[in-house]
Design a protein around this motif. Structure first.
Motif, PDB file in Angstrom:
ATOM      1  N   GLY A  29       0.816  -1.206   0.000  1.00 47.32           N
ATOM      2  CA  GLY A  29       0.000   0.000   0.000  1.00 47.32           C
ATOM      3  C   GLY A  29       0.850   1.256   0.000  1.00 47.32           C
ATOM      4  O   GLY A  29       2.069   1.204   0.143  1.00 47.32           O
ATOM      5  N   GLY A  30       0.186   2.385  -0.178  1.00 49.37           N
ATOM      6  CA  GLY A  30       0.901   3.646  -0.172  1.00 49.37           C
ATOM      7  C   GLY A  30       0.075   4.764  -0.744  1.00 49.37           C
ATOM      8  O   GLY A  30      -1.143   4.642  -0.909  1.00 49.37           O
ATOM      9  N   LEU A  31       0.765   5.855  -1.049  1.00 51.64           N
ATOM     10  CA  LEU A  31       0.136   7.048  -1.610  1.00 51.64           C
ATOM     11  C   LEU A  31       0.471   7.136  -3.094  1.00 51.64           C
ATOM     12  O   LEU A  31       1.644   7.005  -3.480  1.00 51.64           O
ATOM     13  N   VAL A  32      -0.539   7.366  -3.902  1.00 57.41           N
ATOM     14  CA  VAL A  32      -0.332   7.455  -5.348  1.00 57.41           C
ATOM     15  C   VAL A  32      -1.274   8.502  -5.923  1.00 57.41           C
ATOM     16  O   VAL A  32      -2.361   8.735  -5.367  1.00 57.41           O
ATOM     17  N   PHE A  53     -10.666  -7.171  -0.164  1.00 58.20           N
ATOM     18  CA  PHE A  53     -11.765  -6.295   0.207  1.00 58.20           C
ATOM     19  C   PHE A  53     -11.164  -4.935   0.518  1.00 58.20           C
ATOM     20  O   PHE A  53      -9.962  -4.790   0.707  1.00 58.20           O
ATOM     21  N   ARG A  54     -12.011  -3.926   0.598  1.00 63.51           N
ATOM     22  CA  ARG A  54     -11.520  -2.605   0.990  1.00 63.51           C
ATOM     23  C   ARG A  54     -12.581  -1.900   1.819  1.00 63.51           C
ATOM     24  O   ARG A  54     -13.776  -2.190   1.708  1.00 63.51           O
ATOM     25  N   GLN A  55     -12.087  -0.973   2.634  1.00 61.97           N
ATOM     26  CA  GLN A  55     -12.987  -0.180   3.451  1.00 61.97           C
ATOM     27  C   GLN A  55     -12.539   1.266   3.418  1.00 61.97           C
ATOM     28  O   GLN A  55     -11.419   1.587   3.832  1.00 61.97           O
ATOM     29  N   ALA A  56     -13.415   2.105   2.906  1.00 62.70           N
ATOM     30  CA  ALA A  56     -13.152   3.538   2.868  1.00 62.70           C
ATOM     31  C   ALA A  56     -13.654   4.169   4.159  1.00 62.70           C
ATOM     32  O   ALA A  56     -14.544   3.621   4.827  1.00 62.70           O
ATOM     33  N   SER A 116      -9.633   8.480  -6.916  1.00 62.24           N
ATOM     34  CA  SER A 116      -9.696   8.888  -5.513  1.00 62.24           C
ATOM     35  C   SER A 116     -10.653   8.000  -4.726  1.00 62.24           C
ATOM     36  O   SER A 116     -10.424   7.719  -3.544  1.00 62.24           O
ATOM     37  N   GLU A 117     -11.680   7.509  -5.384  1.00 59.84           N
ATOM     38  CA  GLU A 117     -12.651   6.651  -4.691  1.00 59.84           C
ATOM     39  C   GLU A 117     -12.114   5.254  -4.405  1.00 59.84           C
ATOM     40  O   GLU A 117     -12.786   4.454  -3.755  1.00 59.84           O
ATOM     41  N   ASP A 118     -10.912   4.949  -4.886  1.00 57.04           N
ATOM     42  CA  ASP A 118     -10.276   3.677  -4.541  1.00 57.04           C
ATOM     43  C   ASP A 118      -9.551   3.760  -3.198  1.00 57.04           C
ATOM     44  O   ASP A 118      -9.045   2.752  -2.698  1.00 57.04           O
ATOM     45  N   THR A 119      -9.488   4.938  -2.617  1.00 57.73           N
ATOM     46  CA  THR A 119      -8.830   5.117  -1.327  1.00 57.73           C
ATOM     47  C   THR A 119      -9.503   4.293  -0.240  1.00 57.73           C
ATOM     48  O   THR A 119     -10.730   4.241  -0.164  1.00 57.73           O
ATOM     49  N   GLY A 120      -8.682   3.659   0.592  1.00 57.60           N
ATOM     50  CA  GLY A 120      -9.211   2.877   1.688  1.00 57.60           C
ATOM     51  C   GLY A 120      -8.177   1.915   2.221  1.00 57.60           C
ATOM     52  O   GLY A 120      -7.037   1.867   1.726  1.00 57.60           O
ATOM     53  N   THR A 125      -3.840  -2.979   4.530  1.00 53.61           N
ATOM     54  CA  THR A 125      -2.813  -2.046   4.087  1.00 53.61           C
ATOM     55  C   THR A 125      -3.499  -0.816   3.491  1.00 53.61           C
ATOM     56  O   THR A 125      -4.475  -0.956   2.745  1.00 53.61           O
ATOM     57  N   GLN A 126      -3.011   0.355   3.826  1.00 56.48           N
ATOM     58  CA  GLN A 126      -3.654   1.603   3.417  1.00 56.48           C
ATOM     59  C   GLN A 126      -3.267   1.961   1.990  1.00 56.48           C
ATOM     60  O   GLN A 126      -2.085   1.958   1.627  1.00 56.48           O
ATOM     61  N   VAL A 127      -4.286   2.295   1.207  1.00 54.50           N
ATOM     62  CA  VAL A 127      -4.091   2.829  -0.138  1.00 54.50           C
ATOM     63  C   VAL A 127      -4.744   4.205  -0.187  1.00 54.50           C
ATOM     64  O   VAL A 127      -5.932   4.340   0.124  1.00 54.50           O
ATOM     65  N   THR A 128      -3.972   5.199  -0.553  1.00 54.96           N
ATOM     66  CA  THR A 128      -4.494   6.552  -0.657  1.00 54.96           C
ATOM     67  C   THR A 128      -4.214   7.089  -2.048  1.00 54.96           C
ATOM     68  O   THR A 128      -3.057   7.105  -2.493  1.00 54.96           O
TER      69      THR A 128
END
Length: 119
Positions: free
Chosen positions: A9-12, A37-40, A88-92, A113-116
């Motif tokens: 994960g990370g910032l992109v 899975f993901r959670q925003a 941006s809506e994939d952030t979570g 793991t955080q994805v921003t």
């Protein structure tokens, strides 16, 4: 008992790519399915994609189909999530999970793991 460890994960920036990895230990993935899975923030956890270990059959949420690709490495007991054209809506927080009874429910979970994605 299956243990799962995610990484990658990370910032992109929007439009960019990331690849997540999840290593499974303590079980026999050949009998399982694995998924992401993901959670925003402020939202419920949602299914992103899953793959049946035996033959690689994969399913995707409509929101990611055509942009995300799940794959596996049998020798490494690892599943990957290639994320392209990120929005941006994939952030979570992205969670790896294992189901003992494909296609679900999912029985074991990683820590996430955080994805921003910045716009």
């Amino acid at each position: 008992q299956v243990q799962l460890v995610e990484s990658g994960g990370g910032l992109v920036q929007a439009g960019g790519s990331l690849r997540l990895s999840c290593v499974a230990s303590g079980g026999t993935p050949s009998r399982y399915g694995m998924g992401w899975f993901r959670q925003a923030p402020g939202r419920e956890r949602e299914f992103v994609t899953g793959i049946r270990w035996s033959d690689g059959t994969a399913y995707y949420a409509d929101s990611v189909r055509g942009r995300f690709t799940i794959s596996k490495d049998n020798a490494k007991n690892t599943v990957y999530l290639q994320m392209d054209s990120l929005k941006s809506e994939d952030t979570g927080v992205y969670y790896c999970a294992v189901t003992l009874s494909w296609p679900g429910p999912y029985d074991y979970w990683g820590q996430g793991t955080q994805v921003t994605v910045s716009s």
